[in-house]
Scaffold this motif. Structure first.
Motif, PDB file in Angstrom:
ATOM      1  N   SER A 133      -4.710  -9.302   2.347  1.00 52.15           N
ATOM      2  CA  SER A 133      -3.550  -8.504   1.931  1.00 52.15           C
ATOM      3  C   SER A 133      -3.757  -7.690   0.661  1.00 52.15           C
ATOM      4  O   SER A 133      -2.893  -6.875   0.318  1.00 52.15           O
ATOM      5  CB  SER A 133      -2.329  -9.408   1.740  1.00 52.15           C
ATOM      6  N   LYS A 155      -3.136  -4.015   0.804  1.00 49.47           N
ATOM      7  CA  LYS A 155      -1.853  -3.350   0.540  1.00 49.47           C
ATOM      8  C   LYS A 155      -1.869  -2.515  -0.734  1.00 49.47           C
ATOM      9  O   LYS A 155      -1.207  -1.473  -0.795  1.00 49.47           O
ATOM     10  CB  LYS A 155      -0.722  -4.378   0.471  1.00 49.47           C
ATOM     11  N   THR A 208      -3.352   0.817   0.005  1.00 53.05           N
ATOM     12  CA  THR A 208      -2.353   1.641   0.686  1.00 53.05           C
ATOM     13  C   THR A 208      -1.346   2.184  -0.319  1.00 53.05           C
ATOM     14  O   THR A 208      -1.030   3.383  -0.331  1.00 53.05           O
ATOM     15  CB  THR A 208      -1.633   0.810   1.752  1.00 53.05           C
ATOM     16  N   HIS A 216       8.524  -4.003  -0.770  1.00 51.04           N
ATOM     17  CA  HIS A 216       8.878  -5.088   0.162  1.00 51.04           C
ATOM     18  C   HIS A 216      10.395  -5.295   0.254  1.00 51.04           C
ATOM     19  O   HIS A 216      10.884  -6.424   0.222  1.00 51.04           O
ATOM     20  CB  HIS A 216       8.191  -6.390  -0.256  1.00 51.04           C
ATOM     21  N   TYR A 226       8.691 -10.098   1.914  1.00 55.11           N
ATOM     22  CA  TYR A 226       7.298  -9.669   2.037  1.00 55.11           C
ATOM     23  C   TYR A 226       7.019  -9.201   3.458  1.00 55.11           C
ATOM     24  O   TYR A 226       7.290  -9.922   4.417  1.00 55.11           O
ATOM     25  CB  TYR A 226       6.372 -10.826   1.666  1.00 55.11           C
ATOM     26  N   GLY A 276       4.164  -7.041   5.872  1.00 54.26           N
ATOM     27  CA  GLY A 276       3.071  -6.187   6.295  1.00 54.26           C
ATOM     28  C   GLY A 276       3.556  -5.062   7.185  1.00 54.26           C
ATOM     29  O   GLY A 276       3.001  -3.954   7.169  1.00 54.26           O
ATOM     30  N   TYR A 291       4.330  -1.938   5.298  1.00 51.61           N
ATOM     31  CA  TYR A 291       3.160  -1.136   4.905  1.00 51.61           C
ATOM     32  C   TYR A 291       2.610  -0.355   6.093  1.00 51.61           C
ATOM     33  O   TYR A 291       2.189   0.804   5.949  1.00 51.61           O
ATOM     34  CB  TYR A 291       2.107  -2.051   4.273  1.00 51.61           C
ATOM     35  N   ALA A 303      -2.108  -3.093   5.859  1.00 50.63           N
ATOM     36  CA  ALA A 303      -1.676  -4.298   5.161  1.00 50.63           C
ATOM     37  C   ALA A 303      -2.726  -5.395   5.126  1.00 50.63           C
ATOM     38  O   ALA A 303      -2.512  -6.415   4.468  1.00 50.63           O
ATOM     39  CB  ALA A 303      -0.406  -4.850   5.825  1.00 50.63           C
ATOM     40  N   ASP A 304      -3.876  -5.212   5.772  1.00 48.32           N
ATOM     41  CA  ASP A 304      -4.770  -6.350   5.946  1.00 48.32           C
ATOM     42  C   ASP A 304      -6.174  -5.875   6.306  1.00 48.32           C
ATOM     43  O   ASP A 304      -6.354  -4.775   6.834  1.00 48.32           O
ATOM     44  CB  ASP A 304      -4.217  -7.246   7.070  1.00 48.32           C
ATOM     45  N   GLY A 357       3.787  -1.726  -4.827  1.00 45.88           N
ATOM     46  CA  GLY A 357       2.489  -2.158  -4.342  1.00 45.88           C
ATOM     47  C   GLY A 357       1.949  -3.404  -5.009  1.00 45.88           C
ATOM     48  O   GLY A 357       1.135  -4.103  -4.427  1.00 45.88           O
ATOM     49  N   HIS A 359      -2.430  -8.940  -7.108  1.00 41.22           N
ATOM     50  CA  HIS A 359      -2.168  -9.090  -5.682  1.00 41.22           C
ATOM     51  C   HIS A 359      -3.159 -10.093  -5.129  1.00 41.22           C
ATOM     52  O   HIS A 359      -4.302 -10.171  -5.573  1.00 41.22           O
ATOM     53  CB  HIS A 359      -2.289  -7.780  -4.917  1.00 41.22           C
TER      54      HIS A 359
END
Length: 391
Positions: A89, A92, A95, A140, A168, A170, A173, A247-248, A310, A324
């Motif tokens: 993650s 993110k 991104t 989020h 939260y 994903g 994102y 997101a991943d 972010g 993060h």
């Protein structure tokens, strides 16, 4: 005020006498720090917790002061500074930083409803889709679940009103990346490369899955040592080359992630007003707060904490900590930077979940004993032990 990162050298020397150094690549720490003991400590930690691959960096005053690499990248190939780690993650923040740069350049507004350029078919009949903005996705607060495949019917739906509470996600994102790509008529992976990675001189990272990176990617293995394929889960599902998730699953070297952290800490790539928006707490985390101020020392308790744009933000008044993490079936990753001092940490574990969780509090104790994130991982590990989970 939060102190700069310190390393408990005396603890290392006393507790780890007799261990041999194995994987340090850079040793540019202050002379009072025993870099060989630090390296030996991580080597012992990796062996003790059965971690497949580990990469660590200590950032001092905005530069990489020390890195260490442990375990194997693949059978017979030791981890090194060229090893690519799946950072889960932490993807993110790449991104988010891309969207912030696009917004600062006037290419998209943070508060524009995204519906003019993207509406997910699952929520097309719900009028609340018209409320969604990039700011909500980055903080989020979209009201989405983390992933739609975790819902009973496997469809995207609002769990609460957009913009009203932390959740939260994903999915949020993925949503903002799809919006940005549609609005600008460019694949989002290309936007990340053009507006973020290329300006920072990061050429080897794989935001988009690249087969030419597989020979350098740390092989994810389960608790029995089985390798299921790159970007594959034990259940047989795999990501395809050329695809990406906003997101991943980004892959990057330890040093490139550290360089990215330094640039983020400096607010590189956009102006002061956008940086201030990024570092302002947009939403509190409630019982998911990073620092438990009931347990923490007074100086470790931030005056405000939550998500900015972010990043998780710990606001200490004269300092801000941006952080993060990432967690998946075979990864546990953490990256953070103090914006005042330019001190930071990168810890990347390629290991089954419970192994990484057991190791992370000790890893933080080695490189940053006063880390405000250490308590979070101690609590997480305790919960995993109590539930019998962690994988």
């Amino acid at each position: 005020m939060r102190p700069a990162i310190s390393i408990a050298t005396s603890i290392l020397v006393l507790a780890l006498a007799g261990c041999s150094a194995t994987g340090a690549a850079r040793q540019d720490l202050p002379p009072e720090v025993d870099a060989a003991a630090l390296d030996a400590a991580f080597a012992a930690l990796v062996r003790r917790n059965a971690i497949n691959t580990a990469g660590v960096a200590v950032i001092r005053d905005g530069r990489v002061a020390w890195t260490g690499y442990y375990g194997e990248q693949s059978p017979g190939v030791p981890a090194s500074e060229t090893t690519l780690f799946n950072v889960a993650s932490i993807t993110k923040v790449f991104t988010a930083e891309t969207v912030l740069r696009l917004a600062d350049a006037g290419l998209l507004p943070l508060d524009e409803p995204m519906a003019a350029h993207w509406v997910d078919p699952d929520i097309a009949d719900d009028p609340r889709h018209g409320l969604l903005t990039p700011r909500m996705a980055l903080s989020h607060t979209t009201g989405f679940p983390n992933w739609r495949f975790l819902t009973p019917d496997g469809k995207l739906a609002f769990q609460h009103e957009p913009g009203t509470a932390y959740g939260y996600s994903g999915e949020g994102y993925e949503y903002v990346a799809r919006y940005a790509a549609n609005r600008l008529g460019t694949d989002f992976g290309e936007l990340v490369s053009e507006h973020l990675l290329a300006p920072l001189g990061i050429a080897d990272a794989a935001y988009v899955i690249r087969k030419d990176s597989f020979d350098r990617l740390a092989q994810a293995r389960d608790a029995e040592g089985r390798f299921h394929g790159h970007y594959c889960r034990p259940n047989g599902w795999c990501r395809e080359p050329g695809s990406y998730s906003a997101a991943d699953d980004m892959a990057i070297t330890v040093v490139d992630l550290a360089r990215f952290l330094v640039a983020a800490g400096d607010g590189e790539g956009y102006g002061a007003s956008m940086r201030a928006e990024r570092e302002r707490v947009h939403v509190a985390l409630g019982d998911q707060a990073v620092v438990d101020c009931a347990e923490a020392a007074p100086e470790a308790c931030p005056r405000e904490q939550g998500y900015g744009l972010g990043w998780q933000v710990l606001d200490y008044g004269d300092d801000t900590l941006l952080s993060h993490g990432g967690s998946d079936w075979s990864e546990l990753a953490l990256a953070y930077i103090h914006t005042r001092s330019g001190d930071g940490v990168v810890i990347l574990f390629n290991a089954p979940g419970r192994h990484g969780l057991a190791a992370m509090p000790e890893a933080l104790a080695l490189v940053d004993p006063d880390s405000p994130l250490r308590g979070k991982y101690e609590r997480w590990h305790r919960r995993a032990q109590e539930s019998g989970g962690g994988d």
